[in-house]
Design an enzyme around this catalytic site. Sequence first.
Site, PDB file in Angstrom:
ATOM      1  CE1 TYR A 143      -3.508  -2.639   0.575  1.00 37.17           C
ATOM      2  CE2 TYR A 143      -4.635  -0.666   1.325  1.00 37.17           C
ATOM      3  CZ  TYR A 143      -4.674  -1.977   0.902  1.00 37.17           C
ATOM      4  OH  TYR A 143      -5.875  -2.614   0.802  1.00 37.17           O
ATOM      5  CG  ASP A 226      -1.885 -20.092  -2.181  1.00 37.87           C
ATOM      6  OD1 ASP A 226      -1.286 -20.120  -1.080  1.00 37.87           O
ATOM      7  OD2 ASP A 226      -1.441 -20.665  -3.199  1.00 37.87           O
ATOM      8  CG  ASP A 250      -7.969  -4.965   1.806  1.00 38.18           C
ATOM      9  OD1 ASP A 250      -8.838  -4.495   2.553  1.00 38.18           O
ATOM     10  OD2 ASP A 250      -8.033  -4.917   0.564  1.00 38.18           O
TER      11      ASP A 250
HETATM   12  C1  IPM Z   1     -10.260  -1.622   4.500  1.00 37.38           C
HETATM   13  C2  IPM Z   1     -10.589  -0.965   3.188  1.00 37.38           C
HETATM   14  C3  IPM Z   1      -9.489   0.031   2.858  1.00 37.38           C
HETATM   15  C4  IPM Z   1      -8.193  -0.741   2.691  1.00 37.38           C
HETATM   16  C5  IPM Z   1      -9.761   0.922   1.648  1.00 37.38           C
HETATM   17  C6  IPM Z   1     -11.086   1.641   1.763  1.00 37.38           C
HETATM   18  C7  IPM Z   1      -8.655   1.913   1.432  1.00 37.38           C
HETATM   19  O1  IPM Z   1     -10.775  -1.927   2.199  1.00 37.38           O
HETATM   20  O2  IPM Z   1     -10.132  -0.896   5.514  1.00 37.38           O
HETATM   21  O3  IPM Z   1     -10.126  -2.844   4.530  1.00 37.38           O
HETATM   22  O4  IPM Z   1      -7.910  -1.278   1.622  1.00 37.38           O
HETATM   23  O5  IPM Z   1      -7.443  -0.816   3.679  1.00 37.38           O
HETATM   24 MG    MG Z   2     -10.758  -3.941   2.942  1.00 38.93          MG
END
Ligand code: IPM
Ligand code: MG
Length: 365
Positions: A143, A226, A250
């Site tokens: 990220y 996976d 995520d």
């Molecule tokens: C989460 C969301 C966020 C992320 C997005 C909205 C940026 O999916 O908090 O899981 O990817 O972290």
């Molecule tokens: Mg998310």
Amino acid sequence: MAQQYRITLLPGDGIGPEIMSVAVDVLKVVGKKFDIDFEFEEALIGGAAIDATGEPLPTATLETCRRSDAVLLAAIGGYKWDNLPSHLRPEAGLLALRAGLGLFANLRPAKIFPQLINASTLKPEVVEGVDIMVVRELTGGIYFSKPKGIFATETGQKRGVNTMAYTESEIERIGRVAFETARQRRGKLCSVDKANVLEVSQLWRDRMTKLAAEYPDVELSHMYVDNAAMQLVRAPKQFDTIVTGNLFGDILSDIAAILTGSIGMLPSASLGTENPGLFEPVHGSAPDIAGQDKANPLAQVLSAAMMLRYGLKQPQAADFVEQGVFKVLQTNARTGDIMSPGMKLLGCQAMGKALIEVLEAEIYS
Ligand code: IPM
Ligand code: MG
């Protein structure tokens, strides 16, 4: 004298304002019962902030958050802002807030309420008793690492780039949070990576393994991502605490969430070391049902409970709120996302009212 806390409220977009208003009402009842004086300050984030200021995270919002004891966020995003360049999208505001507050540890519990077993798409015997904590690294990995961007190449083709990178110290600090968390649960930690392919995961696995020596009471295992995704839907009860990087976390936390029937029930806590924590539901802003009084406010309420527990160190107040949610489900009150035959279908506000009644009955009985 009453204990005083300053809480920054970030209602955001979509269903955000509706569910936030329920959580604030719940906190007011908590204040009465536990002699806590909450001072709420509302600030802009996401699409609402873009419309008002042109930026998804105005400096004033970050400053208000830093000055407070905890930050309660609802949700951000919506169709209206989907075509903006990525640094101006609502999501960029949330990522900047996490980074700006140094919130590297994201705790996402997925615990099934026995009343909601039939709301899950999985068989009752698979999900009954599920109680998982996903510890997701939140300010590093793919990220945030550089290089990132869309670059022109010599052939005239554009090339999109993100980088998955972790330093040893980043791995170690999230590892420590995970081992400590597992220690307070059932003592089992599964570290999820892709070490059969990715060097970043090989370092991750190596550091986690070394750290395990300091936590002899925690049983560490490793799993490829996976396989972890598959195991989560095949036999979720094998998991206690999971630790993983930003992107894998995520994805896996959405899978873990849906085991419990509805993502509309799940809270999260994002913690760092220097700044107040951020507490928010795992679900998004649900623009398709925004403004229709259909949203489930319980993930927001449970996020307020996590705020009480992890942010303000008020475990009894947190228990009070969580038990209230349990009891309101006992009354068969359900929002659409957790509805099943024979239950009472309520809107967002009515669910809030039902919950407040349950909590007030506790105080005055
Ligand atoms: C989460 C969301 C966020 C992320 C997005 C909205 C940026 O999916 O908090 O899981 O990817 O972290
Ligand atoms: Mg998310």
